[in-house]
Design a protein around this motif. Structure first.
Motif, short mmCIF file in Angstrom:
data_model
loop_
_atom_site.label_atom_id
_atom_site.label_comp_id
_atom_site.label_asym_id
_atom_site.label_seq_id
_atom_site.Cartn_x
_atom_site.Cartn_y
_atom_site.Cartn_z
N THR A 92 0.86 -1.27 0.21
CA THR A 92 -0.20 0.08 0.06
C THR A 92 0.79 1.25 -0.03
OG1 THR A 92 0.03 -0.01 2.31
CG2 THR A 92 -1.70 -0.99 1.29
N TYR A 102 -5.24 8.07 9.68
CA TYR A 102 -6.35 8.28 8.89
C TYR A 102 -7.98 7.89 9.42
CZ TYR A 102 -2.65 9.16 5.41
OH TYR A 102 -1.28 9.58 5.20
N SER A 118 -8.76 14.75 3.63
CA SER A 118 -8.56 13.36 2.81
C SER A 118 -8.01 13.45 1.46
CB SER A 118 -9.73 12.52 3.06
OG SER A 118 -10.19 12.32 4.34
N ALA A 119 -8.75 14.60 0.73
CA ALA A 119 -8.35 14.60 -0.52
C ALA A 119 -6.98 15.17 -0.61
CB ALA A 119 -9.40 15.66 -1.44
N PHE A 122 -4.51 12.42 -0.13
CA PHE A 122 -4.39 11.65 -1.36
C PHE A 122 -3.68 12.48 -2.54
CE2 PHE A 122 -6.20 11.05 -5.62
CZ PHE A 122 -5.84 9.70 -5.93
N TYR A 125 0.23 12.33 -1.63
CA TYR A 125 0.75 10.85 -2.11
C TYR A 125 1.05 10.99 -3.79
CZ TYR A 125 0.14 8.56 2.52
OH TYR A 125 0.37 8.42 3.57
N VAL A 126 0.07 11.38 -4.64
CA VAL A 126 0.02 11.36 -5.69
C VAL A 126 1.07 12.15 -6.38
CG1 VAL A 126 -1.13 11.73 -8.33
CG2 VAL A 126 -2.19 10.56 -6.05
N TRP A 144 -2.25 5.31 -8.15
CA TRP A 144 -2.88 6.23 -7.45
C TRP A 144 -4.21 5.50 -6.71
CZ3 TRP A 144 -7.93 6.49 -9.02
CH2 TRP A 144 -8.31 5.95 -10.46
N LEU A 145 -4.59 4.68 -7.27
CA LEU A 145 -5.85 3.82 -6.98
C LEU A 145 -5.53 3.10 -5.45
CD1 LEU A 145 -8.82 3.00 -7.29
CD2 LEU A 145 -7.94 0.87 -8.48
N LEU A 148 -5.58 5.69 -2.93
CA LEU A 148 -7.13 6.16 -2.90
C LEU A 148 -7.55 5.32 -1.70
CD1 LEU A 148 -9.42 8.21 -4.06
CD2 LEU A 148 -10.15 5.88 -5.46
N PHE A 149 -7.35 4.09 -1.94
CA PHE A 149 -7.88 3.07 -0.86
C PHE A 149 -7.31 3.25 0.45
CE2 PHE A 149 -9.78 0.73 -4.52
CZ PHE A 149 -11.02 0.28 -3.95
N PHE A 152 -8.82 6.56 1.87
CA PHE A 152 -10.17 6.59 2.12
C PHE A 152 -10.73 5.61 2.87
CE2 PHE A 152 -9.60 10.03 -0.79
CZ PHE A 152 -10.25 10.95 -0.59
#
Length: 383
Positions: A92, A102, A118-119, A122, A125-126, A144-145, A148-149, A152
Motif C-alpha cells: 500500500t 487516517y 482526505s483529498a 491523497f 501522495y500522488v 494512485w488507486l 485512494l484506498f 479513504f
C-alpha cells in the motif's frame, strides 16, 4: 469474582482515551526501537531509517484525537519521504501509523473538513510519487488507486464509527430527556396530592372555626368565609390540573401510594428476594417527614437499587438513612463493577429533579474503592 473485578478495572483503565493512545504508541514504538538497536549494530542503515520513519509516525499518533488534521499531514509527509526514498516496502506504500492516523481523521473530524483533508492527503501522495518516481511505484499498475484506498478506507471507517457513536449518544440523550420529563410529571402529581391533602385540612379547619364563632364577630366571619372560599377554589383548580397530569397511559394508579421511608425495610426485603444482597442502616431518631421528602427518600433508594441490579455485576448494596435535626440523609452504595454499555437507565436525572424540588442536594458517582454511590441530603423545615 475477585479476578473478574480486577480484569474489569484493568479494561476500564486502558479504555481511557489518553491511556489508550499512549499504550498504542508504546506497542508500535518499543518493538521497532528494539529491532532498530539490533539493526544499528549490524550496520543495516537502510532498515534503520525505515524503522525511524515508523517510530516517528507512531509518535504522531499521540495527537490523533486532539489534532487529527495535523497528525494526518505529518504521517502523510513521512510516508511520502519513505516512498520516494524507497524506505517503505509495503504494497500500500503507507505505514501502519498512517492508517491509524487516517482512521482518527475520520473519527474526530466532520463533514467538509474530513473530505478536504482526505483529498489533500491523497493529492500529496500522488504528487510526491509523480515528482519523485521510483521503480517500486512504477511496478505497481494504478498506484494512485492504491493510495485512494489507503487513505479513504480508514477515513471512511472512522466516519462510520463517529456517526454511529453520535446516533447512539443522541438516542441516549433523548431517552434521558424523556425519562426526566416523565419523572417530573410523576413528581408533580405527588406534590399536588400532598398540597391537596393539606388544603383540604385547612378548608375543614377554617369551616369549623367559622361555624363556632360567637355572634357579633362579623369581620372575623367574613375573613374566614373568604379564606374558605379561596381554599375551595384552589382545590377545584388543583383537581383540574391533577386530572391533566394523570392522563398518562404509561402510569398506573397514584404513584405516591405506599411510598414512604417507613417502607424501606419492605423495599430491602424485595431487593433480597430478587437476588440483590442489600442491607439497611438507620441512624438518628426517626421523625415524621414531610410527604414530598418522604416520597423522595423512598424513590431514591428504589431507583438506586434498581440501577444496581441492572448495571452492576455481583454487587452488594448498602442503604443508609440518617435522621438529623435539620435534615435527612440517604445514601445507597454498592461494590459492583459496571457492565458494558447497553440499554442505559436514566433514574439519576429523575433523582436530581426530585431532590432539587425538595431543596436538597444530590451527588452520584463511582467510589474510589470500587462500585457506585448515590447520596442525597434534604433539609427539613423546623417547627
Amino acid at each position: 469474582m475477585h479476578v473478574a473485578r480486577t480484569l474489569m478495572k484493568i479494561v476500564r483503565f486502558f479504555r481511557r482515551p489518553r491511556v489508550f493512545d499512549v499504550t498504542l504508541v508504546i506497542v508500535l514504538f518499543v518493538p521497532v526501537l528494539l529491532g532498530m538497536s539490533s539493526l544499528i549494530v549490524q550496520g543495516e542503515t537502510r532498515a534503520t531509517l525505515t524503522a525511524g520513519l515508523h517510530m516517528a509516525g507512531s509518535l504522531c499518533l499521540l495527537m490523533r484525537r486532539g489534532r487529527p488534521i495535523l497528525t494526518a499531514g505529518l504521517v502523510a509527509a513521512l510516508d511520502v519521504v519513505g516512498i520516494t526514498t524507497q524506505l517503505l516496502f509495503f504494497l500500500t506504500f503507507t505505514s501502519l501509523p498512517s492508517g491509524i492516523a487516517y482512521y482518527g481523521l475520520g473519527r474526530y473530524t466532520t463533514g467538509r473538513t474530513t473530505l478536504i483533508t482526505s483529498a489533500t492527503v491523497f493529492v500529496v501522495y500522488v504528487i510526491g510519487t509523480e515528482l519523485f518516481p521510483t521503480e517500486q511505484v512504477l511496478t505497481v499498475a494504478g498506484g494512485w488507486l492504491v493510495f485512494l484506498f489507503a487513505v479513504f478506507v480508514p477515513v471512511g471507517i472512522g466516519q462510520f464509527v463517529r456517526l454511529r457513536t453520535e446516533l447512539n449518544e443522541r438516542g441516549r440523550q433523548e431517552a434521558a430527556d424523556a425519562a426526566v420529563r416523565a419523572e417530573r410529571r410523576r413528581i408533580a402529581r405527588e406534590l399536588h396530592d400532598v398540597v391537596a391533602h393539606h388544603i383540604t385540612g385547612i378548608n375543614a379547619l377554617v369551616g369549623g372555626a367559622r361555624a363556632t364563632l360567637p355572634p357579633g364577630q362579623d369581620v372575623t366571619k367574613n375573613a374566614l368565609e373568604s379564606a374558605e372560599q379561596t381554599a375551595r377554589q384552589a382545590m377545584s383548580e388543583m383537581r383540574q390540573l391533577l386530572d391533566v397530569l394523570r392522563v398518562d397511559a404509561n402510569e398506573g394508579p397514584d404513584a405516591a401510594t405506599g411510598v414512604s421511608a417507613e417502607r424501606l425495610p419492605v423495599l430491602i426485603k424485595e431487593a433480597r428476594s430478587s437476588g440483590l444482597p442489600a442491607s439497611l442502616t438507620v441512624t438518628g431518631e426517626p421523625v415524621e417527614l414531610p410527604a414530598a421528602v418522604d416520597h423522595a427518600v423512598y424513590r431514591i433508594v428504589q431507583e438506586a437499587l434498581t440501577n444496581t441490579r441492572k448495571h452492576a455485576v455481583g454487587a452488594r448494596a448498602t442503604v443508609r438513612l440518617a435522621y438529623e435535626p435539620a435534615a435527612v440523609e440517604v445514601e445507597v452504595s454498592d461494590d459492583g463493577m459496571a457492565k458494558e454499555a447497553g440499554v442505559p437507565g436514566f433514574g439519576l436525572g429523575g433523582m436530581a429533579e426530585r431532590v432539587a424540588l425538595c431543596g436538597g442536594r444530590l451527588s452520584t458517582g463511582p467510589r474510589p474503592e470500587g462500585g457506585f454511590r448515590v447520596h442525597a441530603r434534604i433539609p427539613l423545615e423546623k417547627s
